[in-house]
Design an enzyme around this catalytic site. Structure first.
Site, PDB file in Angstrom:
ATOM      1  N   ARG A 149     -35.929  97.024  42.797  1.00  0.00           N
ATOM      2  CA  ARG A 149     -37.255  96.932  43.673  1.00  0.00           C
ATOM      3  C   ARG A 149     -37.944  98.327  44.173  1.00  0.00           C
ATOM      4  O   ARG A 149     -39.269  98.039  44.340  1.00  0.00           O
ATOM      5  CB  ARG A 149     -37.187  95.720  44.980  1.00  0.00           C
ATOM      6  N   THR A 177     -28.479  88.874  41.731  1.00  0.00           N
ATOM      7  CA  THR A 177     -29.962  89.247  41.502  1.00  0.00           C
ATOM      8  C   THR A 177     -30.880  88.256  42.055  1.00  0.00           C
ATOM      9  O   THR A 177     -31.926  88.261  41.627  1.00  0.00           O
ATOM     10  CB  THR A 177     -30.052  89.357  39.938  1.00  0.00           C
ATOM     11  N   GLY A 194     -46.114  71.457  47.079  1.00  0.00           N
ATOM     12  CA  GLY A 194     -44.982  71.301  47.490  1.00  0.00           C
ATOM     13  C   GLY A 194     -44.658  71.419  48.960  1.00  0.00           C
ATOM     14  O   GLY A 194     -45.046  72.112  49.721  1.00  0.00           O
ATOM     15  N   GLY A 248     -43.328  76.280  51.727  1.00  0.00           N
ATOM     16  CA  GLY A 248     -44.761  75.651  51.823  1.00  0.00           C
ATOM     17  C   GLY A 248     -45.252  75.571  53.012  1.00  0.00           C
ATOM     18  O   GLY A 248     -46.348  75.668  53.733  1.00  0.00           O
ATOM     19  N   HIS A 275     -28.081  75.021  83.175  1.00  0.00           N
ATOM     20  CA  HIS A 275     -29.344  74.436  83.452  1.00  0.00           C
ATOM     21  C   HIS A 275     -30.295  75.158  84.234  1.00  0.00           C
ATOM     22  O   HIS A 275     -29.900  76.230  84.774  1.00  0.00           O
ATOM     23  CB  HIS A 275     -28.799  73.240  84.481  1.00  0.00           C
TER      24      HIS A 275
END
Ligand SMILES: Cc1cc2nc3c(=O)[nH]c(=O)nc-3n(C[C@H](O)[C@H](O)[C@H](O)COP(=O)(O)OP(=O)(O)OC[C@H]3O[C@@H](n4cnc5c(N)ncnc54)[C@H](O)[C@@H]3O)c2cc1C
Length: 467
Positions: free
Chosen positions: A36, A144, A181, A186, A446
């Site tokens: 990349r 990969t 989707g 999405g 708390h």
């Protein structure tokens, strides 16, 4: 000797880079190949990190434009500067990917830039800018990852019809956005653009969103997102997506009454899942087996059909999540070093980073029913949690599912503020085999949102205090 390694890892995503660092820690001579140009994989470059940056920034924008004035913080003249927002996101990505490079140097992992191809069971060839170099390794790890998928007939051009990668880099807010989707990616990206002003419609084939999630949570999630302005067309099948250069027509049909509808949108995000990525790796020639979904087959030690070649992360079965890939990376490194590396697949948390967040770990109610496991359920709403109340974040609830005989926690499902962080407590409890009673008797500070967990655990035994 310089080109001989104990381990070569192909892919520098969260699976691969974590595996490489752990191998080096264990004294193995390690190299990691990445094509990349930057390390960190999908997660750091075009996934978890940039999406969370935009989720955070868009949430801040929504708060300042919609919520602050009602809370006594009067602000005016608010302007959205998308290019600055994108630059902020890109900077975070750059810092983190460079950080992985630094970690490689620190741990003496050799970073091989280029595309790795399996030449034999002990040889990897790396192609970079027309150059080819050969390396030998006793063990090879395939990490990969995955790539976005589309639907038949829909061509992603990353301009009008985008994948998650394109949706992370739009240069202006689309007036109308259709998301195909209703999975977590999405919904996260839909939330980002909706908060920034887009009219967002999600078209989903099933009659519910976030498949695989506990149904009660998924229903509540849809209700909350609808209140935030996101529209849903469920039980609907997309039949065509026409790219008209300045806009896109999305045609879909309702699955039960066959009613057709067309939405004209500025942008369409195709978010229908991801597929394992093995292009050009040469795995079939070597005889490495894949399953019917294209995932590399591995045994319980994460070995492929060639025993010194392992595979981890999105390229194998299991949830496509960065932390699952990381756990597998560590397990493989330890297995190669002769230790007992192991991943507990029953306790892999999952988080959706919307607002409120959704976080789950373990079995859903549906899975328990399917497997005839008798269970008790305890629920506690954030409406009754004092911290959530003072922060005006009262939507959602905690649900704990425990074995009805042993009281052992089997699943925890939360929708509510900061639950992406809170779920770690539940994962730890489940790793230790905790019962609901153990959680109920643990003192929680708390006022914190985590008190809702304690109360849900008390509710398993029908004795919550504040509800
Ligand atoms: C928009 C989006 C948001 C997400 N958000 C989250 C989240 O919030 N939390 C979460 O847990 N997960 C999230 N994910 C999923 C997560 O990114 C993946 O599960 C994770 O990156 C998988 O890690 P991996 O190492 O298996 O593969 P990847 O991260 O995909 O890395 C694989 C790397 O291998 C490289 N490569 C491939 N073939 C070769 C080759 N032949 N030679 C050299 N290099 C090669 C690729 O370039 C890539 O960099 C998200 C994904 C997306 C798309």
């Amino acid at each position: 000797m310089e080109n001989n390694f104990d381990v070569i890892i192909i892919g520098g995503g969260p699976g691969g880079y974590v595996c490489a660092i752990r191998c080096a820690q264990l004294g193995l001579k390690t190299a990691c190949v990445e094509s990349r140009g930057t390390l960190g994989g999908t997660c750091l470059n075009v996934g978890c990190i940039p999406s969370k940056s935009l989720l955070n920034l868009s949430e801040n924008y929504k708060k300042v434009t919609k919520d602050f004035n009602n809370q006594g913080i009067e602000v005016s003249d608010i302007k959205l500067n998308i290019s600055k927002m994108m630059a902020n996101k890109d900077k975070s990505v750059q810092v983190l990917t460079k950080g992985v490079e630094f970690l490689f140097k620190k741990n003496k992992v050799t970073y091989l830039r280029g595309k790795g191809v399996l030449f034999s069971k002990n040889n990897v060839v790396v192609y970079d800018n027309g150059e080819k170099k050969s390396y030998a390794a006793k063990n090879i790890v395939i990490a990969t990852g995955s790539a976005p998928t589309s639907l038949p007939g829909i061509e992603i051009d990353e301009k009008n019809i985008v994948s998650s990668t394109g949706a992370l880099s739009l240069n202006k807010v689309p007036k109308k956005l259709v998301v195909i989707g209703g999975g977590y990616i999405g919904l996260e990206m839909g939330s980002v653009w909706s908060r920034l002003g887009s009219d967002v419609t999600v078209v989903e084939y099933l009659n519910f969103i976030t498949p695989g999630m506990d149904k009660e949570i998924s229903k509540e999630f849809q209700k909350i997102l609808t209140k935030q302005g996101i529209k849903f067309k469920l039980n609907s099948k997309v039949i065509s997506v026409k790219n008209k250069s300045d806009s896109v027509d999305v045609e879909f049909v309702e699955n039960t009454n066959f009613k057709k509808e067309i939405i004209n949108a500025d942008k369409v995000l195709v978010s229908v899942g991801r597929k394992p990525y093995t292009e050009g790796l040469n795995i079939l020639k070597l005889g490495i087996k894949k399953d019917t979904k294209g995932r590399i087959e591995v045994n319980s030690k994460l070995q492929t059909s060639i025993t010194n070649i392992y595979a981890i992360g999105d390229v194998i079965k299991g949830p496509m999540l960065a932390h699952k890939a990381e756990e597998e990376g560590i397990a493989v490194a330890e297995i190669i070093a002769g230790q007992a590396g192991h991943v507990n697949y029953d306790v892999i948390p999952g988080v959706v980073y919307t607002s409120p967040e959704v976080a789950t770990v373990g079995k859903t109610e549906e899975q328990l029913k399917e497997n005839n496991i008798s269970y008790k359920s305890g629920k506690f709403p954030f409406l009754a949690n004092s911290r959530a109340k003072v922060n005006n974040e009262t939507e959602g609830f905690v649900k704990i599912l425990a074995d009805s005989k042993t009281d052992k926690v089997l699943g925890v499902h939360i929708i509510g503020p900061h639950c992406g962080d809170m779920i770690a407590e539940m994962a730890l409890a489940m790793e230790f085999g905790a019962s609901a009673e153990d959680i109920a008797r643990t003192c929680h500070a708390h006022p914190t949102h985590t008190e809702a967990i304690k109360e849900a655990a008390l509710a398993v035994d029908k004795r919550p205090i504040h509800f």
